[in-house]
Design a protein around this motif. Structure first.
Motif, PDB file in Angstrom:
ATOM      1  N   HIS A 155      -1.536  -0.182   2.175  1.00 30.79           N
ATOM      2  CA  HIS A 155      -0.361   0.767   1.510  1.00 30.79           C
ATOM      3  C   HIS A 155       0.233   1.240   2.999  1.00 30.79           C
ATOM      4  CE1 HIS A 155       1.477   3.262  -1.244  1.00 30.79           C
ATOM      5  NE2 HIS A 155       1.189   4.420  -0.775  1.00 30.79           N
ATOM      6  N   TYR A 157       3.823   2.660   5.464  1.00 30.14           N
ATOM      7  CA  TYR A 157       5.127   3.248   5.582  1.00 30.14           C
ATOM      8  C   TYR A 157       6.053   2.439   6.421  1.00 30.14           C
ATOM      9  CZ  TYR A 157       8.964   6.435   6.242  1.00 30.14           C
ATOM     10  OH  TYR A 157      10.020   7.002   6.128  1.00 30.14           O
ATOM     11  N   TRP A 163       6.435   4.634   1.617  1.00 30.78           N
ATOM     12  CA  TRP A 163       4.966   4.101   1.450  1.00 30.78           C
ATOM     13  C   TRP A 163       5.065   3.215   0.343  1.00 30.78           C
ATOM     14  CZ3 TRP A 163       1.322   4.797   4.825  1.00 30.78           C
ATOM     15  CH2 TRP A 163       1.614   6.106   5.870  1.00 30.78           C
ATOM     16  N   THR A 164       4.261   2.054   0.441  1.00 29.50           N
ATOM     17  CA  THR A 164       4.491   0.994  -0.333  1.00 29.50           C
ATOM     18  C   THR A 164       3.194  -0.072  -0.074  1.00 29.50           C
ATOM     19  OG1 THR A 164       5.901  -0.526  -1.807  1.00 29.50           O
ATOM     20  CG2 THR A 164       6.239  -0.783   0.682  1.00 29.50           C
TER      21      THR A 164
END
Length: 173
Positions: A155, A157, A163-164
């Motif tokens: 996870h 940025y 954020w993914t």
């Protein structure tokens, strides 16, 4: 079709190519979520060209595919449980692979991956690694069809995504 390393005089055409792809690829906001100027950036593209790491696939002087292939990995790749121990310089990494939307679904992505495998073998790399957004299912399917193995998720940025989740893949030589 001609596959070759990009030269500094190609910079403006490569920038235009990425902008065209971002503006004209259906559902790019769903899959790749690229926003030109955030990812990729002019600086990023120029850096890859200067490193002789940016490759173009051209047909009749039209860029139909582009990607960067670095012959080492960055620190971001240290946190994944890879299938093989390798120093940073023992792996190749694929970055910012994209296909002209006018030529998608014609095997161009497959050709680009095959070319990256050839380049990595010439450089005697132990593995080819890459990351892609977890939401980029077309890319994930392409990589897995070549035998790239899922090695983990982080996870992270990024300017263009916030954020993914990013999925990391590896192809062993």
């Amino acid at each position: 079709m001609e596959f070759r390393v990009a030269q500094i005089e190609d910079f403006a055409r490569v920038v235009s190519f990425y902008k065209y792809v971002i503006e004209n690829t259906q559902e790019i906001e769903k899959y790749a979520r690229w926003i030109y100027g955030q990812h990729p950036t002019d600086k990023m593209i120029l850096n890859y060209i200067e490193q002789e790491a940016m490759y173009l696939l051209k047909k009749d002087q039209i860029i139909i595919g582009a990607m960067a292939i670095t012959m080492s990995q960055s620190d971001d790749y240290h946190y994944i449980d890879w299938g093989i121990e390798a120093t940073d310089d023992e792996v190749a990494v694929i970055h910012i692979l994209c296909i002209n939307p006018d030529y998608q679904k014609q095997g161009i992505g497959k050709r680009m991956i095959r070319e990256s495998i050839i380049l990595a073998k010439k450089e005697m790399k132990k593995a080819i690694r890459l990351d892609a957004l977890a939401s980029n299912t077309p890319a994930l399917q392409l990589y897995q069809s070549f035998g790239f193995k899922y090695r983990g998720k982080q996870h992270l940025y990024a300017e263009n995504t916030g954020w993914t989740d990013f999925c990391f893949f590896e192809l062993l030589e």
